[in-house]
Design an enzyme around this catalytic site. Structure first.
Site, PDB file in Angstrom:
ATOM      1  N   ILE A 109       3.477  12.115   4.346  1.00  0.00           N
ATOM      2  CA  ILE A 109       4.632  11.900   4.994  1.00  0.00           C
ATOM      3  C   ILE A 109       5.714  12.519   4.502  1.00  0.00           C
ATOM      4  O   ILE A 109       5.872  12.905   3.035  1.00  0.00           O
ATOM      5  CB  ILE A 109       5.144  10.314   4.725  1.00  0.00           C
ATOM      6  CG1 ILE A 109       4.020   9.307   5.385  1.00  0.00           C
ATOM      7  CG2 ILE A 109       6.429  10.076   5.726  1.00  0.00           C
ATOM      8  CD1 ILE A 109       3.733   9.588   6.607  1.00  0.00           C
ATOM      9  N   SER A 158      -1.154   3.411  -0.153  1.00  0.00           N
ATOM     10  CA  SER A 158      -1.343   4.996   0.043  1.00  0.00           C
ATOM     11  C   SER A 158      -2.595   5.191   0.514  1.00  0.00           C
ATOM     12  O   SER A 158      -3.881   4.510   0.301  1.00  0.00           O
ATOM     13  CB  SER A 158      -0.968   5.769  -1.379  1.00  0.00           C
ATOM     14  OG  SER A 158      -1.457   6.951  -1.294  1.00  0.00           O
ATOM     15  N   ALA A 163      -5.855   4.004  -8.497  1.00  0.00           N
ATOM     16  CA  ALA A 163      -6.139   2.776  -9.224  1.00  0.00           C
ATOM     17  C   ALA A 163      -5.007   1.770  -8.796  1.00  0.00           C
ATOM     18  O   ALA A 163      -5.381   0.506  -8.405  1.00  0.00           O
ATOM     19  CB  ALA A 163      -6.466   2.748 -10.462  1.00  0.00           C
ATOM     20  N   ALA A 164      -3.841   2.250  -9.078  1.00  0.00           N
ATOM     21  CA  ALA A 164      -2.532   1.418  -8.895  1.00  0.00           C
ATOM     22  C   ALA A 164      -2.420   0.661  -7.346  1.00  0.00           C
ATOM     23  O   ALA A 164      -2.031  -0.244  -7.002  1.00  0.00           O
ATOM     24  CB  ALA A 164      -1.375   2.193  -9.290  1.00  0.00           C
ATOM     25  N   LYS A 165      -2.613   1.674  -6.529  1.00  0.00           N
ATOM     26  CA  LYS A 165      -2.433   1.224  -5.185  1.00  0.00           C
ATOM     27  C   LYS A 165      -3.581   0.459  -4.589  1.00  0.00           C
ATOM     28  O   LYS A 165      -3.555  -0.325  -3.504  1.00  0.00           O
ATOM     29  CB  LYS A 165      -2.171   2.749  -4.245  1.00  0.00           C
ATOM     30  CG  LYS A 165      -0.805   3.255  -4.541  1.00  0.00           C
ATOM     31  CD  LYS A 165       0.313   2.361  -4.284  1.00  0.00           C
ATOM     32  CE  LYS A 165       1.610   3.142  -4.605  1.00  0.00           C
ATOM     33  NZ  LYS A 165       2.771   2.109  -4.395  1.00  0.00           N
ATOM     34  N   TYR A 222      -3.028   7.017  -9.871  1.00  0.00           N
ATOM     35  CA  TYR A 222      -2.227   6.550  -8.613  1.00  0.00           C
ATOM     36  C   TYR A 222      -3.187   5.770  -7.662  1.00  0.00           C
ATOM     37  O   TYR A 222      -2.923   4.722  -7.154  1.00  0.00           O
ATOM     38  CB  TYR A 222      -1.807   7.766  -8.170  1.00  0.00           C
ATOM     39  CG  TYR A 222      -0.771   7.349  -6.884  1.00  0.00           C
ATOM     40  CD1 TYR A 222       0.681   6.843  -7.291  1.00  0.00           C
ATOM     41  CD2 TYR A 222      -1.054   7.602  -5.653  1.00  0.00           C
ATOM     42  CE1 TYR A 222       1.240   6.526  -6.012  1.00  0.00           C
ATOM     43  CE2 TYR A 222      -0.332   7.402  -4.792  1.00  0.00           C
ATOM     44  CZ  TYR A 222       1.249   6.734  -4.932  1.00  0.00           C
ATOM     45  OH  TYR A 222       1.881   6.551  -3.575  1.00  0.00           O
TER      46      TYR A 222
END
Length: 244
Positions: free
Chosen positions: A188, A142, A157-159, A155
């Protein structure tokens, strides 16, 4: 050649991106042949039985272990029938909050689905790819994982973690003909962005619009193909010029 598109889900929530997954898979089918239907059928089976919700089992360690074990066993059986050559890791959930108010569950849930989901699924298909000396792994990340977005510390950090893992794994397996790349979409049109103010946010995008799942699927299809054999460890931004 067979393709399996993984989309981790959280029990009790609708699948966040079923149309996007189908579009990815159908586009990739152009490169992978008739056994795609089999992969899609089994992927739907996995999702229906929550076997991919590896980190969302009500906090019960025993249930979590059973879910992971069941998934591993099924992958071993399937590997003998149709060894995977293309894997699209399409996992992610949002539990947005400013970090000041974010609780441990919101942090853990988001990291578990994206980062641990990547590990649990990829590890199961990697050995077959290495033995066959061919494989394509595409990780959906992302824009949030590249530049960070306020309210999405978890989010982002995760991606970002998946991006780092993509670059590291790419170097580990390159000599065996396996490529590992990531795609970082911006805004998107999916279930995940349905509640956003599209008009307001599109004004921030140089192309003045949200992207479509089909446009992202084109990139997935290319990175899944033999034509992308010399591309690995890369992160492809698809964001209409919002961030370069």
């Amino acid at each position: 050649r067979d393709t399996l598109t993984m989309d981790l889900i959280k029990p009790g929530r609708p699948l966040r991106s079923a149309p996007r997954v189908r579009r990815f898979a159908l586009k990739v089918q152009q490169f992978t042949g008739p056994l795609m239907a089999k992969a899609l059928e089994d992927t739907a089976f996995y999702r229906h039985h929550r076997l991919l919700a590896l980190n969302e089992v009500g906090g019960d360690p025993a249930a979590k272990a059973l879910s992971i074990d069941a998934f591993h066993e099924m992958m071993q059986v399937r590997a003998g029938e149709w060894p995977l050559q293309v894997l699209v890791n399409n996992a992610g959930i949002l539990e947005d909050a400013l970090m000041f108010w974010m609780n441990e569950a919101q942090w853990g849930n988001v990291l578990n689905i994206s980062l641990n989901g990547f590990f649990n699924v990829t590890k199961q298909v990697l050995n077959g790819m290495l033995l066959k000396r061919y494989g394509r792994i595409i990780n959906m990340v992302s824009l949030s994982g590249i530049k960070g977005l306020p309210g999405q510390t978890n989010y982002s950090a995760a991606k970002a973690g998946v991006i780092g893992a993509t670059k590291a794994l790419a170097q580990e397996v390159a000599k065996r003909g396996v490529t590992v790349n990531a795609i970082a979409p911006g805004f998107i049109k999916t279930d995940m962005t349905a509640e956003l103010n599209e008009k307001e946010l599109a004004a921030q995008v140089p192309m003045n619009r949200f992207g479509t799942p089909e446009e992202v699927a084109e990139a997935v299809a290319f990175l899944s193909s033999k034509a992308a054999g010399y591309i690995t460890g890369e992160v492809l931004n698809i964001n209409g010029g919002l961030h370069t």
